[in-house]
Design an enzyme around this catalytic site. Structure first.
Site: not given
Ligand SMILES: Cc1cc2nc3c(=O)[nH]c(=O)nc-3n(C[C@H](O)[C@H](O)[C@H](O)COP(=O)(O)OP(=O)(O)OC[C@H]3O[C@@H](n4cnc5c(N)ncnc54)[C@H](O)[C@@H]3O)c2cc1C
Length: 493
Positions: A45, A76, A329
């Site tokens: 998301v 936007k 995150l």
């Molecule tokens: C409800 C909701 C709405 C949101 N809306 C917005 C918005 O409108 N605008 C905005 O800017 N942000 C928004 N966000 C935040 C946004 O979704 C995140 O900041 C963004 O997607 C980044 O996520 P990430 O890469 O940190 O984590 P993730 O997308 O969860 O990626 C984690 C990665 O780590 C890997 N991983 C985890 N554990 C292991 C392991 N043991 N071994 C190998 N790989 C592993 C996974 O495979 C994945 O590739 C929202 C979040 C939420 C919850």
């Protein structure tokens, strides 16, 4: 110890944005490897952004047309907050700045003087972004005149954006390894991470590690044990349900944030579908009730199953610890009310690049990094609290409780200063400038008791005429404004 190899754990938006910028700036002198697991997947998301994303895209050399096409993106200009102060009313937090620089003090002082003289225009009547939103329109205004500036950001499919970044990163030499990280090895003397072992047995060694493992926080928390500062007393939402619907007939150039009795709903227009979700605290609303509220208030037919996401608002007390930097995150979470998470990723990667160590990790750099990210997180947190705290809704315990939050001192001072004097100070590392604070403070119903004497310089009639002229000037770009949909069709072909 020279930093020769950077290992990124996780390939969501955070992992691939980090890989893309790091490879652009550091390759080939630093080798970069990213490990991710398709089996675990991404949070999937996050579709609304704020204007600094344009700078990131420019640094990455993205062609705007190609990028919008590849991510099903739209424009936007603002967020429309509906029912936030009271039910049935709405206001915009636009990316523009209402008015113009007219002298020593900010425009809101002049606006307030006009109001005191009987002028009925709202402060948003002086804001091009708002005027465009009212027309459901947009255009890129090609002028050097700052009065005509229309700052904008994008709505896009964040999974596709991540893939876009992946393509750029791989082209620049980043090695992607598929697999689940099963074990993390540390140097027994320093606690520094030395390698990741995958379930397949493959060992990935590195000098510096970026934790982009999302809510799992595999390196920063599970391995290094960095504490998590919980902010759920200040921002009680801990749950969301997200669902996608058919594309809307009219694509508005803003995010809709619709307050309900016990939570709020987002609506984000993309070119191929609409993103929707509800954010709430399960202390006030059950998961079933939240899901029903969302499904009853959707603008179109669903195209996938609703998905529940649980989160804990707060941040890791250190975002850089030993040789690990948490980005995305894994570093913390603030609800998406002001679309700040992707920006926090961008800002963290840029900060890391500025402080990137050449010969070993310097504690001064680590402290500078942590201090800056702390302020950034806290000022966004305070801005989000403002929306809840200053409300006049009386239809639920939820909204009544929000008015009695024990808010942080910094926010208390900001509110008091504005209501007593009309002044808003910009704070260092607060990504939201005075025009953002002004719009949300006024939209939520705060009023300044006074305005600055410098706004009294002109005689009354001449002053009111000047304000009328300014409104006229701000309306001039409307002649170039096109329906958002038509703009996208023309721009994207
Ligand atoms: C409800 C909701 C709405 C949101 N809306 C917005 C918005 O409108 N605008 C905005 O800017 N942000 C928004 N966000 C935040 C946004 O979704 C995140 O900041 C963004 O997607 C980044 O996520 P990430 O890469 O940190 O984590 P993730 O997308 O969860 O990626 C984690 C990665 O780590 C890997 N991983 C985890 N554990 C292991 C392991 N043991 N071994 C190998 N790989 C592993 C996974 O495979 C994945 O590739 C929202 C979040 C939420 C919850």
């Amino acid at each position: 110890m020279a930093i020769k190899k950077l290992v990124i754990a996780g390939g969501g938006t955070a992992g691939w944005m980090t890989a893309a910028l790091a490879s652009k700036l550091l390759a080939p002198n630093v080798t970069i490897e990213l490990v991710e697991s398709e089996q675990i997947g991404i949070v999937g998301v996050g579709e609304a952004t704020i204007p600094p994303i344009q700078t990131f895209n420019q640094v990455m050399g993205l062609d705007e047309r190609e990028f919008l096409r590849a991510t099903n993106g739209t424009i936007k200009l603002a967020i429309k907050f509906e029912n936030w102060r009271v039910q049935g009313e709405s206001y915009f937090h636009t990316f523009g700045a209402p008015g113009a620089q007219m002298g020593f003090c900010n425009f809101n002082h002049f606006w307030q003087r006009a109001k005191a003289l009987g002028d009925k225009h709202s402060i948003w009547d002086y804001d091009i972004n708002y005027l465009f939103c009212e027309q459901n329109g947009f255009n890129q205004i090609n002028t050097q005149n700052p009065l005509y500036e229309v700052p904008y950001a994008y709505h896009f499919d964040s999974a596709l954006y991540g893939q876009y970044m992946r393509k750029l990163a791989e082209q620049a030499g980043v090695v992607r390894t598929e697999g689940i990280i099963d074990h993390v090895a540390q140097d027994p003397a320093t606690g520094y991470i030395t390698s990741l072992t995958l379930q397949s047995g493959q060992i990935i060694e590195g000098d510096l590690f970026v934790d982009c493992t999302g809510i799992r926080k595999l390196l920063i928390q599970k391995t290094l044990g960095v504490a998590y500062e919980d902010w759920s007393e200040l921002l009680p939402a801990n749950s969301a349900v997200a669902v996608q619907t058919d594309r809307l007939e009219t694509l508005v150039p803003y995010t809709r944030s619709i307050a309900h009795a016990k939570g709020w709903q987002w609506q984000i227009p993309l070119t191929h579908r609409n993103g929707n979700g509800i954010v709430y605290s399960d202390k006030y609303m059950s998961d079933d009730e939240a899901r029903d509220t969302l499904l009853k208030n959707l603008p179109a037919k669903t195209v996938n199953e609703p998905r529940q996401i649980k989160f804990q608002t707060g941040r890791t007390t250190e975002q850089w610890c030993k040789n690990v930097i948490a980005i995305g995150l894994s570093s913390g979470f603030l609800e998406p009310l002001e679309s700040t998470s992707i920006h926090l990723i961008q800002s963290a990667v840029v900060r890391l690049m500025k402080l990137f160590p050449q010969q070993g990790i310097d504690q001064v750099a680590v402290e500078a990094y942590n201090r800056e990210s702390q302020t950034e997180y806290e000022t966004i947190r305070d801005f989000i609290i403002l929306h809840y705290y200053v409300n006049e809704r009386d239809d639920s315990e939820f909204w009544r409780d929000m008015r009695h939050l024990d808010i942080p001192d910094r926010l208390r001072h900001k509110i008091d200063l504005f209501t007593q004097t009309g002044v808003i100070f910009n704070e260092e590392h607060d990504i939201f400038r005075d025009s953002s604070w002004l719009q949300v403070m006024m939209g939520q119903g705060l009023q300044a008791r006074d305005y600055h004497p410098a706004a009294n310089a002109m005689p009354d009639q001449a002053f009111l005429q000047r304000m009328a002229q300014l409104r006229q000037v701000k309306r001039e770009p409307l002649s170039q404004c096109m329906p958002h949909e038509a703009f996208l069709q023309k721009f994207l072909g």
